[in-house]
Design a protein around this motif. Structure first.
Motif, PDB file in Angstrom:
ATOM      1  N   GLY B  44      35.334  45.062  36.832  1.00 49.50           N
ATOM      2  CA  GLY B  44      35.683  43.645  36.757  1.00 49.50           C
ATOM      3  C   GLY B  44      37.184  43.436  36.804  1.00 49.50           C
ATOM      4  O   GLY B  44      37.964  44.361  36.588  1.00 49.50           O
ATOM      5  N   ASN B  45      37.574  42.219  37.108  1.00 53.50           N
ATOM      6  CA  ASN B  45      38.990  41.873  37.177  1.00 53.50           C
ATOM      7  C   ASN B  45      39.599  41.944  35.780  1.00 53.50           C
ATOM      8  O   ASN B  45      38.928  41.661  34.793  1.00 53.50           O
ATOM      9  CB  ASN B  45      39.158  40.483  37.750  1.00 53.50           C
ATOM     10  N   LYS B  46      40.868  42.326  35.757  1.00 52.45           N
ATOM     11  CA  LYS B  46      41.509  42.518  34.462  1.00 52.45           C
ATOM     12  C   LYS B  46      42.939  42.011  34.493  1.00 52.45           C
ATOM     13  O   LYS B  46      43.595  42.024  35.529  1.00 52.45           O
ATOM     14  CB  LYS B  46      41.560  44.017  34.117  1.00 52.45           C
ATOM     15  N   ARG B  47      43.447  41.654  33.320  1.00 47.95           N
ATOM     16  CA  ARG B  47      44.868  41.348  33.183  1.00 47.95           C
ATOM     17  C   ARG B  47      45.631  42.615  32.803  1.00 47.95           C
ATOM     18  O   ARG B  47      45.031  43.587  32.330  1.00 47.95           O
ATOM     19  CB  ARG B  47      45.062  40.270  32.127  1.00 47.95           C
ATOM     20  N   GLN B  50      45.058  43.984  29.421  1.00 51.19           N
ATOM     21  CA  GLN B  50      43.676  44.432  29.252  1.00 51.19           C
ATOM     22  C   GLN B  50      43.503  45.851  29.796  1.00 51.19           C
ATOM     23  O   GLN B  50      42.881  46.701  29.173  1.00 51.19           O
ATOM     24  CB  GLN B  50      42.755  43.507  30.051  1.00 51.19           C
ATOM     25  N   ASP B  74      46.774  48.220  49.442  1.00 47.45           N
ATOM     26  CA  ASP B  74      45.715  47.246  49.711  1.00 47.45           C
ATOM     27  C   ASP B  74      44.456  47.466  48.898  1.00 47.45           C
ATOM     28  O   ASP B  74      43.401  46.919  49.216  1.00 47.45           O
ATOM     29  CB  ASP B  74      45.320  47.320  51.185  1.00 47.45           C
ATOM     30  N   TYR B  81      48.538  33.474  37.879  1.00 52.65           N
ATOM     31  CA  TYR B  81      48.158  32.115  37.490  1.00 52.65           C
ATOM     32  C   TYR B  81      49.320  31.531  36.718  1.00 52.65           C
ATOM     33  O   TYR B  81      49.717  32.085  35.688  1.00 52.65           O
ATOM     34  CB  TYR B  81      46.912  32.151  36.604  1.00 52.65           C
ATOM     35  N   VAL B  87      49.795  34.360  33.412  1.00 48.97           N
ATOM     36  CA  VAL B  87      48.754  35.380  33.374  1.00 48.97           C
ATOM     37  C   VAL B  87      48.624  35.984  34.762  1.00 48.97           C
ATOM     38  O   VAL B  87      48.672  35.271  35.767  1.00 48.97           O
ATOM     39  CB  VAL B  87      47.415  34.762  32.927  1.00 48.97           C
ATOM     40  N   GLU B  89      46.291  38.466  37.125  1.00 48.78           N
ATOM     41  CA  GLU B  89      44.985  39.113  37.201  1.00 48.78           C
ATOM     42  C   GLU B  89      44.966  40.145  38.314  1.00 48.78           C
ATOM     43  O   GLU B  89      45.406  39.870  39.429  1.00 48.78           O
ATOM     44  CB  GLU B  89      43.900  38.073  37.442  1.00 48.78           C
TER      45      GLU B  89
END
Lengths: 121, 121
Positions: B44-47, B50, B74, B81, B87, B89
């Motif tokens: 999953g996408n993360k910051r 994280q 790539d 954001y 933030v 991501e």
DNA sequence: TTTACCACTATCCTTTTGTATACTACTTAC
DNA sequence: GTAAGTAGTATACAAAAGGATAGTGGTAAA
């Protein structure tokens, strides 16, 4: 912004464990010289000085070190013939040949990657 | 002793060339941290912070550096954001997900290798 | 006003990896 | 006796990778 997907700790734990074997596989191919040595031996058994000639730029020290590592991983077999002068033959084990599929997978991905990086610059 | 198989220079030349893409593939997974980062993002996408939490031991410096490298290949997408506080991501690109098959191949070989080294070791 | 969160960057230091060069020990050929 | 071929080892060094620690600039909550 949207909430990012939460991490499932269980799955991540499982996953962390599964990294270890991937690391093992990467390690047997790691460094500057193991790959060319292995590929050289895929074309036939070789003596020390023969490999040294075929792998451009490698020093005796590195060749010796890498061959010892490959031998300790059961990928390469070292056979001493007590002829005069003494001759040592290195060969890929059957197990060593099992790397062919791994290397092929890496190469296929790498070929696609090269193309992709070229068009995009 | 038997004569060792002769090297065919043509084949070896071809082969040398074919090492390059294999190296490329190894390089995108090289180092201590890229693999755990990629796998973290497969879930999953993360910051930034994280990922830092989920990859035990990594420093901000290394995480930052590795993410930049993955982005330049790539494999990872960086989305800012402009909320407050800002933030960022990180997500695997579709292309990044194409590494799954490569990693699976490595893992399968690695699992077999672990077993083999255990019984003999 | 101090603390904390966000996402980093900068500097210095250690460890790992690889290179350069010389050397060992043996035998044969010139 | 000197060079060349066999298969390496030893020592010192350079380069690359990674770690420790601190700092940046912004907001916001206590």
């Amino acid at each position: 912004m949207e909430k990012t997907k939460e991490t499932n700790p269980h799955t991540w734990g499982e996953c962390t464990k599964s990294i270890l074997p991937v690391r093992d596989a990467l390690e047997v191919l790691s460094g500057k010289w193991k790959l060319p040595i292995i590929i050289s031996l895929m074309f036939g058994n070789k003596r020390f000085s023969q490999i040294a000639k075929e792998v451009p730029g490698i020093t005796d020290k590195m060749l010796s070190k890498e061959l010892r590592e490959l031998e300790s991983n059961d990928l390469v077999k070292r056979t001493v013939y007590d002829s005069i002068p003494v001759v040592v033959e290195y060969s890929l084990t059957e197990y060593g040949h099992s790397l062919e599929i791994v290397i092929k997978t890496l190469r296929d991905w790498g070929v696609a990657h090269r193309k992709r990086m070229m068009v995009e610059g």
